[in-house]
Design a protein around this motif. Sequence first.
Motif, PDB file in Angstrom:
ATOM      1  N   ALA A  43       0.525  -1.509   0.221  1.00 24.53           N
ATOM      2  CA  ALA A  43       0.367  -0.111   0.570  1.00 24.53           C
ATOM      3  C   ALA A  43       0.729   1.498  -0.246  1.00 24.53           C
ATOM      4  CB  ALA A  43      -0.974  -0.182   1.199  1.00 24.53           C
ATOM      5  N   ALA A  44       1.714   0.978   0.688  1.00 20.05           N
ATOM      6  CA  ALA A  44       2.774   2.230   1.295  1.00 20.05           C
ATOM      7  C   ALA A  44       3.525   2.775  -0.486  1.00 20.05           C
ATOM      8  CB  ALA A  44       4.061   2.376   1.871  1.00 20.05           C
ATOM      9  N   GLY A  45       3.653   1.941  -1.061  1.00 20.58           N
ATOM     10  CA  GLY A  45       4.454   1.561  -2.334  1.00 20.58           C
ATOM     11  C   GLY A  45       6.324   0.748  -1.980  1.00 20.58           C
ATOM     12  N   VAL A  46       6.399   0.400  -0.956  1.00 21.58           N
ATOM     13  CA  VAL A  46       7.880   0.182  -0.691  1.00 21.58           C
ATOM     14  C   VAL A  46       8.010  -1.408  -0.449  1.00 21.58           C
ATOM     15  CG1 VAL A  46       8.226   2.219   0.775  1.00 21.58           C
ATOM     16  CG2 VAL A  46       7.548   0.140   1.962  1.00 21.58           C
ATOM     17  N   ASP A  47       9.582  -1.358  -0.308  1.00 19.88           N
ATOM     18  CA  ASP A  47       9.361  -2.932  -0.144  1.00 19.88           C
ATOM     19  C   ASP A  47       9.373  -3.024   1.610  1.00 19.88           C
ATOM     20  OD1 ASP A  47      12.173  -5.398   0.426  1.00 19.88           O
ATOM     21  OD2 ASP A  47      10.789  -5.681  -1.895  1.00 19.88           O
ATOM     22  N   PRO A  48       8.998  -4.374   1.552  1.00 23.75           N
ATOM     23  CA  PRO A  48       8.196  -5.107   2.706  1.00 23.75           C
ATOM     24  C   PRO A  48       9.492  -5.042   4.221  1.00 23.75           C
ATOM     25  CG  PRO A  48       7.774  -7.138   1.583  1.00 23.75           C
ATOM     26  CD  PRO A  48       8.267  -5.502   0.749  1.00 23.75           C
ATOM     27  N   ALA A  49      10.684  -4.754   3.617  1.00 20.67           N
ATOM     28  CA  ALA A  49      12.253  -5.231   4.152  1.00 20.67           C
ATOM     29  C   ALA A  49      12.294  -3.808   4.273  1.00 20.67           C
ATOM     30  CB  ALA A  49      13.827  -5.555   3.404  1.00 20.67           C
ATOM     31  N   LEU A  50      11.998  -2.170   3.788  1.00 19.62           N
ATOM     32  CA  LEU A  50      11.985  -0.960   4.437  1.00 19.62           C
ATOM     33  C   LEU A  50      11.127  -0.915   5.419  1.00 19.62           C
ATOM     34  CD1 LEU A  50      13.897   1.648   3.413  1.00 19.62           C
ATOM     35  CD2 LEU A  50      11.597   2.006   2.606  1.00 19.62           C
ATOM     36  N   VAL A  51      10.255  -1.653   5.403  1.00 24.95           N
ATOM     37  CA  VAL A  51       8.767  -1.831   6.669  1.00 24.95           C
ATOM     38  C   VAL A  51       9.928  -1.903   7.920  1.00 24.95           C
ATOM     39  CG1 VAL A  51       6.675  -1.881   7.527  1.00 24.95           C
ATOM     40  CG2 VAL A  51       6.761  -1.624   5.298  1.00 24.95           C
ATOM     41  N   MET A  52       9.865  -3.213   7.734  1.00 28.02           N
ATOM     42  CA  MET A  52      11.338  -3.750   8.661  1.00 28.02           C
ATOM     43  C   MET A  52      12.702  -3.047   9.835  1.00 28.02           C
ATOM     44  SD  MET A  52       9.477  -6.501   9.465  1.00 28.02           S
ATOM     45  CE  MET A  52      10.064  -7.002  10.619  1.00 28.02           C
ATOM     46  N   GLN A  53      12.797  -2.538   8.590  1.00 26.88           N
ATOM     47  CA  GLN A  53      13.995  -1.769   8.597  1.00 26.88           C
ATOM     48  C   GLN A  53      13.899  -0.679   9.153  1.00 26.88           C
ATOM     49  OE1 GLN A  53      16.631  -0.773   5.004  1.00 26.88           O
ATOM     50  NE2 GLN A  53      17.809   1.485   7.072  1.00 26.88           N
ATOM     51  N   TYR A  54      12.430  -0.174   8.736  1.00 26.39           N
ATOM     52  CA  TYR A  54      12.195   1.138   9.644  1.00 26.39           C
ATOM     53  C   TYR A  54      11.504   0.391  11.369  1.00 26.39           C
ATOM     54  CZ  TYR A  54      12.609   4.207   5.798  1.00 26.39           C
ATOM     55  OH  TYR A  54      12.759   5.072   4.847  1.00 26.39           O
ATOM     56  N   PHE A  55      10.663  -0.005  11.130  1.00 31.07           N
ATOM     57  CA  PHE A  55      10.039  -0.539  12.978  1.00 31.07           C
ATOM     58  C   PHE A  55      10.179  -1.435  13.045  1.00 31.07           C
ATOM     59  CE2 PHE A  55       7.533   2.199   9.803  1.00 31.07           C
ATOM     60  CZ  PHE A  55       6.930   3.442  10.571  1.00 31.07           C
ATOM     61  N   GLY A  56      10.876  -2.622  12.958  1.00 32.92           N
ATOM     62  CA  GLY A  56      11.164  -3.479  13.586  1.00 32.92           C
ATOM     63  C   GLY A  56      10.223  -4.901  13.395  1.00 32.92           C
TER      64      GLY A  56
END
Length: 189
Positions: A43-56
């Motif tokens: 939905a945010a147009g990013v890679d899932p790994a980036l979500v994990m990098q930002y939020f853990g």
Amino acid sequence: MTTPRETRADRRRATEARILEKAREEFAAKGFDRTTIRAVAGAAGVDPALVMQYFGSKRELFGRAVQAFAASPPEGAGADVFADRMLATLGLKLGGLPEGTLAVLRSMLTDPAAAEHVRAALGGQIADAGAAVPAPDDRELRAALAVTTLLGVTIGHQLLGLSALREASPDRIAALLRPALNALVEPAP
């Protein structure tokens, strides 16, 4: 006239804000259990790994998503903006809370450690909300009343399963609560 270049930090903040916005939408629509990091990332147009990098983790992402007052309110924001932000977090909570959060809420009246955990979490929410209260007097008290009102609705819906709350849509609950929240935080005439 040249426009200032967007810095790497600016892009990072914008991406983080976009992820949080999409996470709020996903959690509100699907609840904690059915929301996935992959869906938020898509939905945010990013890679899932980036979500994990930002939020853990998904739990940390949820925790950040329900913080309605993480950013400062717009200058001159009034009661409607305050109510919007409070009701957005309620929508997330009515969508479903993580089991760990529900366990702490269930235990807060009988376990001192759980009570302290909830007290600390609510204290942070009240402080953040208090900074956004448009009324100049009793900001902390007004914020505490607003936050604990929504806590009561959340407990009635999630833990007690009160039929009136379970059968009502989150939009209907928000519409009925909005005037009360506005009244709590509007400056006295």
